[in-house]
Design an enzyme around this catalytic site. Sequence first.
Site, PDB file in Angstrom:
ATOM      1  N   GLU A 316       0.830  -1.206   0.000  1.00  0.00           N
ATOM      2  CA  GLU A 316       0.000   0.000   0.000  1.00  0.00           C
ATOM      3  C   GLU A 316       0.865   1.256   0.000  1.00  0.00           C
ATOM      4  O   GLU A 316       0.842   2.068   0.922  1.00  0.00           O
ATOM      5  CB  GLU A 316      -0.968  -0.007   1.185  1.00  0.00           C
ATOM      6  CG  GLU A 316      -1.994  -1.132   1.106  1.00  0.00           C
ATOM      7  CD  GLU A 316      -3.066  -1.066   2.172  1.00  0.00           C
ATOM      8  OE1 GLU A 316      -4.195  -1.515   1.910  1.00  0.00           O
ATOM      9  OE2 GLU A 316      -2.773  -0.562   3.290  1.00  0.00           O
ATOM     10  N   GLU A 418      -6.268  -6.638  -2.104  1.00  0.00           N
ATOM     11  CA  GLU A 418      -6.848  -6.799  -0.764  1.00  0.00           C
ATOM     12  C   GLU A 418      -8.321  -6.413  -0.802  1.00  0.00           C
ATOM     13  O   GLU A 418      -8.682  -5.403  -1.409  1.00  0.00           O
ATOM     14  CB  GLU A 418      -6.160  -5.891   0.266  1.00  0.00           C
ATOM     15  CG  GLU A 418      -4.828  -6.348   0.760  1.00  0.00           C
ATOM     16  CD  GLU A 418      -4.357  -5.509   1.941  1.00  0.00           C
ATOM     17  OE1 GLU A 418      -5.219  -4.959   2.670  1.00  0.00           O
ATOM     18  OE2 GLU A 418      -3.138  -5.392   2.126  1.00  0.00           O
TER      19      GLU A 418
END
Length: 478
Positions: A316, A418
Amino acid sequence: MLHNMYTIPFPGLKRCGLLVFLMLFAAGTLQAQQNRWKPKPPGVPSEIQITPYKTTMIANGKDEALINVKIIDSKGDSLANAQIPVVLHLSGDAKIVNIMDAGDFAAIPHTDTSWQINVHGSCRLILRAGTTLSKIKLEAKADSLYTGSTEIHTVQLGIAHVVTRDKYKPKKVTDKILGADISFLPQLESRGMKFSDKGVQGDAMEIMKAHGFNYIRLRIFVDPAQPKGYSPVKGFCDLEHTKQMAKRIKAAGMKFLLDFHYSDYWADPQQQNKPAAWAGEDFPAVKTSLYNYTVDVMQQLKDQGTAPDMVQVGNEINHGMVWPDGAIGSLDSLAQLIYEGVKGVQKVSPNTIIMLHIALGGQNAEARFFLDNMKERNVPFDVIGLSYYPKWHGTPADLKYNMADLAKRYPQQVMVAEYSQLKREVNDIAFNVPNGKAVGSFIWEPLSTWEGIFDKDGKANDYLDVVYPEIAGKYLNH
């Protein structure tokens, strides 16, 4: 002050009476706090949800971001009829320039940093960045509701410097992926947790494979066992635990995604902390450490016959990684660090697919900002990975639009790296990306968190017995 407010009728009992009063007062306060935060039934306002459509802005005094503010219940459902007075608090170099769908609003006090609004189910606001580099934080508070907040990083653009002049053609993922991040598994097993399906106990991976999963994702930290690490002393998700899990993945006949956090602790848009072992190093030394670490991990995995099929160079990373060196405000430095990771993977395992993972499932403008800047710097990679959690990343329609747009703009394939909720909807979107760019998805930690595929006692539930076989039947190559 208590003596002035409360008269104890028997002087000899003053001390005792005061003590009793204080105990009752404390008990009443505790009970009030418990009542305030005890779980609320569905349909009752529980939380203020803030969903930003940018979490990176240009510090030019002009760049603006749309932010949704919504009242939700304990299940995360919107409450369109809720009418709640909400106070907005803003810090950092930015200001609120418009609030829509909230009727009249007034400043408390009359500044750009604190506002009171009446939220009728939801509202939207426009935030404008200032001209200095800062972290902007917006909080939305209301009595008896959980606070909503978001953090936005500002950047100032300069001339982009390429990390390499070599031309790179992204490798293609040929098989569709129905994957899961189950990095918690060794910790769950160490606590004695067992997994079963229809009364038959078995290895969690084998059970998942039988229900359609074909890929496992594992996170890895540099030194999670150190005192401020992810797993002090025990060291879960270090290299040795990763090597053991990698053997299990390959023994189960599944493929393997390795997720480098490049930290001793969780790395995400709110924290990308430099590993303790690299503390004090200047930027050239940090680059060397990141490269050597990547090579060492990849080589040890390869030596035992478990080289990853895919690797994330960072987790991320839309706000950067290995702060402060690779923060998003230093785009050239971030690109160089990513390239060191890419080179480390390629040196050991040149056929491994490389993903850049950003937490921007529904934030198209910010996703394009990040990817355009990596493209300008000629960072080589193969797959764009997105996190998608509705609370932070918008609606399924936002996800669908973003994935389709990215697939058209860039040569890389696009996937959901995700997610947890909305399993059918997310996979329908992920497996139907246009231009042949669909790869698939990885659900995050479905063994123990949020909407798990096993119950808390380890028994497979309908998500595993019904939903995932349906998804696999629709989208996987057999």
